[in-house]
Design an enzyme around this catalytic site. Structure first.
Site, PDB file in Angstrom:
ATOM      1  CB  SER A  22     -18.849  46.729   7.647  1.00  0.00           C
ATOM      2  OG  SER A  22     -18.744  45.325   7.453  1.00  0.00           O
ATOM      3  CE  LYS A  72      -9.693  43.487   1.782  1.00  0.00           C
ATOM      4  NZ  LYS A  72     -10.514  43.412   0.558  1.00  0.00           N
ATOM      5  N   GLY A 135      -4.975  48.126  -4.356  1.00  0.00           N
ATOM      6  CA  GLY A 135      -4.969  47.702  -2.964  1.00  0.00           C
ATOM      7  C   GLY A 135      -5.123  46.203  -2.819  1.00  0.00           C
ATOM      8  CB  SER A 137     -10.096  44.494  -3.109  1.00  0.00           C
ATOM      9  OG  SER A 137     -10.615  44.566  -1.807  1.00  0.00           O
TER      10      SER A 137
END
Length: 290
Positions: A22, A72, A135, A137
C-alpha cells in the site's frame, strides 16, 4: 491499538490484508505535511474486520479509515449510515468513525471515473465496457459508470457467478444501463465489441498471483486497459495489453483520485491542483524506483 492516540492530532489509517504494497500512507501523510495539518495516517493490517475491531479503532482515537481488500463489503455492513454508492452496491472503501455512529462512503467509483475521463474519455463512447472481477472495487466502479450516463452496456466477467449476477442485478435495477455477466470464453468471442477493460481483481498485485486475467491475444490497438492494481506499475496484464498496442490507464491514477476524495472526507479540506500534482509525482517516483 491499546493506547489512546495523541488527542491534539487527528489520526486516520488504512485497514485491509495484505497491506505491504500500500502507498496510501505515503499519499495521506505527505499531504498532511504539505498542508501543515496535525494528523497522521497509520497502517492496520488485519484479516478480520468486525464490530469489535471498529470499537478498538474508536477507543484508540481513530477518526477515519480507508478500507481495502478484503473488507469493503464488511465495511458497509458495519456502518450506521452510508452514501448512495455504498447503499446501492453494498460496499464501502471509507469509514468515518464518530463517537456514536459510523458513516460509510465509496470513493472507488469516483476515482476510477475521473481517471478514465482524464486519460481515455473516448473509450466510453466507441464500444462496450467490461469489468473484470466482482469485489468491492468492481461494485463502486460499476455504479459510477452506470450513473455517468456515458455508457449503455456493461459486461462483468468474474469466476464468482453469484456475486457477479448480484452486481448486474443491482446496476440494471438502479440505472438505465444494462449490465450482463459473461464468462471468460464468451468475453473472448465478443472482444471486438469492447473498447474499455477495467481489471479489479488482486491478480498481478505485489505478493499475489501474477495472472494475467487475459492474454495478449485478447487486446488490440482500439482498446483501453485500466488495471487498478498499481503496485507494481506494470502488471503482467498491462504488459500483455501494451504488446498488443492497447492504451493504458495506470492504476495509480485511481489510487490518486479516490485518495483525494478520502482526504476531503477525513479533513474537511478540498484538495487543490497542487496537492494532486505533488501526489502524482510522488507516486510515479516511488513506483518507478521499486
Amino acid at each position: 491499538m491499546n493506547s489512546k492516540t495523541n488527542q491534539t492530532a487527528k489520526t486516520f489509517g488504512i485497514v485491509g490484508f495484505p497491506l505491504s504494497h500500500s502507498l496510501s500512507p505515503l499519499i495521506h501523510n505527505s499531504i498532511y505535511k504539505d498542508r501543515g495539518i496535525d494528523a497522521s495516517y497509520l497502517v492496520f493490517e488485519t484479516p478480520e474486520l468486525n464490530s469489535k475491531t471498529i470499537q478498538e479503532f474508536r477507543n484508540s482515537g481513530i477518526l477515519g479509515l480507508s478500507v481495502t481488500i478484503p473488507h469493503k463489503e464488511k465495511a458497509f455492513l458495519l456502518a450506521d449510515k452510508a452514501d448512495s454508492t455504498s447503499t446501492i452496491m453494498k460496499a464501502s472503501n471509507t469509514l468515518l468513525i464518530g463517537p456514536d455512529s459510523i458513516h460509510a462512503y465509496n470513493t472507488d467509483g469516483e476515482g476510477a471515473y475521473r481517471s478514465i475521463l482524464e486519460l481515455s474519455p473516448e473509450s466510453l463512447n466507441v464500444g462496450n465496457t467490461v469489468i473484470l472481477g466482482s469485489g468491492g472495487s468492481a461494485r463502486g466502479i460499476a455504479y459510477n459508470l452506470a450513473a455517468s450516463g456515458k455508457i449503455q452496456n456493461l459486461f462483468l466477467c468474474s469466476r464468482n457467478e453469484m456475486t457477479a449476477k448480484e452486481i448486474c442485478f443491482l446496476i440494471s435495477k438502479n440505472s438505465n444501463v444494462k449490465m450482463e455477466h459473461i464468462t471468460q470464453d464468451s468475453l473472448f468471442s465478443r472482444k471486438e465489441e469492447i473498447s474499455l477493460v477495467i481489471h479489479t481483481t488482486p491478480l498481478g498485485m505485489k505478493g499475489q498471483a501474477p495472472g494475467p486475467f487475459l492474454s495478449e491475444k485478447f487486446f488490440n490497438p482500439n482498446m483501453t486497459l485500466f488495471d487498478i492494481v498499481y503496485n507494481p506499475l506494470e502488471t503482467p496484464l498491462v504488459k500483455a495489453a501494451k504488446k498488443a498496442g492497447a492504451k493504458i490507464i495506470p492504476g495509480s491514477e485511481m489510487l490518486l483520485h479516490q485518495a483525494m476524495k478520502q482526504f476531503e472526507l477525513f479533513t474537511g479540506i478540498s484538495p487543490n491542483a497542487s496537492d494532486i500534482l505533488k501526489t502524482r509525482e510522488r507516486l510515479s517516483q516511488t513506483l518507478t524506483n521499486q
